[in-house]
Design a protein around this motif. Sequence first.
Motif, PDB file in Angstrom:
ATOM      1  N   LYS A  92      30.454  45.418  41.033  1.00  0.00           N
ATOM      2  CA  LYS A  92      29.019  45.675  40.929  1.00  0.00           C
ATOM      3  C   LYS A  92      28.774  46.217  39.537  1.00  0.00           C
ATOM      4  N   ASP A  93      27.958  45.508  38.775  1.00  0.00           N
ATOM      5  CA  ASP A  93      27.686  45.901  37.387  1.00  0.00           C
ATOM      6  C   ASP A  93      28.970  46.074  36.581  1.00  0.00           C
ATOM      7  N   GLY A  94      29.954  45.206  36.844  1.00  0.00           N
ATOM      8  CA  GLY A  94      31.211  45.215  36.108  1.00  0.00           C
ATOM      9  C   GLY A  94      32.198  46.279  36.538  1.00  0.00           C
ATOM     10  N   LYS A  95      31.869  47.057  37.576  1.00  0.00           N
ATOM     11  CA  LYS A  95      32.756  48.111  38.053  1.00  0.00           C
ATOM     12  C   LYS A  95      33.285  47.747  39.440  1.00  0.00           C
ATOM     13  N   PRO A  96      34.574  48.101  39.702  1.00  0.00           N
ATOM     14  CA  PRO A  96      35.167  47.765  40.997  1.00  0.00           C
ATOM     15  C   PRO A  96      34.823  48.795  42.083  1.00  0.00           C
ATOM     16  N   PHE A  97      34.574  48.296  43.277  1.00  0.00           N
ATOM     17  CA  PHE A  97      34.319  49.136  44.440  1.00  0.00           C
ATOM     18  C   PHE A  97      35.130  48.609  45.611  1.00  0.00           C
ATOM     19  N   SER A  98      35.437  49.514  46.529  1.00  0.00           N
ATOM     20  CA  SER A  98      36.153  49.130  47.743  1.00  0.00           C
ATOM     21  C   SER A  98      35.199  48.416  48.695  1.00  0.00           C
ATOM     22  N   LEU A 142      49.858  47.676  34.943  1.00  0.00           N
ATOM     23  CA  LEU A 142      48.415  47.529  35.095  1.00  0.00           C
ATOM     24  C   LEU A 142      48.064  46.057  35.248  1.00  0.00           C
ATOM     25  N   LEU A 143      47.324  45.740  36.296  1.00  0.00           N
ATOM     26  CA  LEU A 143      46.798  44.388  36.457  1.00  0.00           C
ATOM     27  C   LEU A 143      45.549  44.269  35.599  1.00  0.00           C
ATOM     28  N   ASP A 144      45.638  43.433  34.588  1.00  0.00           N
ATOM     29  CA  ASP A 144      44.556  43.243  33.626  1.00  0.00           C
ATOM     30  C   ASP A 144      43.275  42.810  34.309  1.00  0.00           C
ATOM     31  N   ASN A 145      42.177  43.450  33.926  1.00  0.00           N
ATOM     32  CA  ASN A 145      40.882  43.082  34.452  1.00  0.00           C
ATOM     33  C   ASN A 145      39.816  43.457  33.438  1.00  0.00           C
ATOM     34  N   SER A 146      38.614  42.944  33.635  1.00  0.00           N
ATOM     35  CA  SER A 146      37.530  43.207  32.693  1.00  0.00           C
ATOM     36  C   SER A 146      37.172  44.682  32.623  1.00  0.00           C
ATOM     37  N   TYR A 147      37.425  45.442  33.668  1.00  0.00           N
ATOM     38  CA  TYR A 147      37.029  46.844  33.723  1.00  0.00           C
ATOM     39  C   TYR A 147      38.139  47.822  33.300  1.00  0.00           C
ATOM     40  N   ASN A 148      39.289  47.323  32.808  1.00  0.00           N
ATOM     41  CA  ASN A 148      40.365  48.262  32.459  1.00  0.00           C
ATOM     42  C   ASN A 148      41.014  47.968  31.110  1.00  0.00           C
ATOM     43  N   LYS A 149      40.300  47.354  30.210  1.00  0.00           N
ATOM     44  CA  LYS A 149      40.879  46.954  28.923  1.00  0.00           C
ATOM     45  C   LYS A 149      41.382  48.133  28.100  1.00  0.00           C
ATOM     46  N   GLU A 150      40.791  49.324  28.264  1.00  0.00           N
ATOM     47  CA  GLU A 150      41.182  50.484  27.455  1.00  0.00           C
ATOM     48  C   GLU A 150      42.326  51.287  28.074  1.00  0.00           C
ATOM     49  N   VAL A 151      42.742  50.928  29.269  1.00  0.00           N
ATOM     50  CA  VAL A 151      43.796  51.680  29.970  1.00  0.00           C
ATOM     51  C   VAL A 151      45.162  51.316  29.398  1.00  0.00           C
TER      52      VAL A 151
END
Length: 166
Positions: A10-16, A135-144
Motif C-alpha cells: 500500500k503506497d509502496g509499503k508492505p503490510f501483513s 535480505l530479499l530485494d524489494n522496492s521498499y528496502n533498497k537502503e537496508v
Amino acid sequence: DGVINKAILKDGKPFSPRRFEEFRLFNGIREVLEKFRKKGFLNIIVTNQPDIARGLIRAETLEKMHKFIQENLPIDDIFVCPHDDIDNCHCRKPKPGMLLRAAKKWHINLKESFIIGDNWKDIQAGKAAGCATVLLDNSYNKEVEADFRASDIDLAMKIILNGGTK
C-alpha cells in the motif's frame, strides 16, 4: 510476510494480510524449505504481528494462517510477537528476542544460522542475535544493508546452501 507469504503493498509499503482470503504463499517456497530441511536446517518463522495489538486482525485469523503454513510447509516452529512498538517488548524485531527464544528451545547456534528477511527489522534482529543476514530485494528496502542480498528466495537458498557465499 514478504518471505513465506506475499505482503500487501500500500503506497509502496508492505503490510501483513489481515484476512485469510488475502493470505498467499509465494510460489516455490515449499521446495526451498524442503531443500533446507534435507540439508539439516531447521525452518523457523519469527514474525512481528502488531496488527493484533492494534485491533486490525484477530488472533484467531493469524492462527488460521499459521495452521495453514504448518499443514502445507515444512516449518519446525513459529514465534510471534503480537505487540506494537509502544509496548517496548523484548521480542519485537529489531530486537532479537524471538531468535534467542528459538535458539534456546531448539538448541541452535545462532552464529551458524541465517535469517532471511525483507525489511530492516528482520536484518537488525538477525545481526543482534549473531546470525548471517539475507535480505530479499524489494522496492521498499533498497537502503537496508545485510550480509547478503538476494533477488528471490531461490537465490537466498543458494547463498545459504553455499555456506554464505554467492
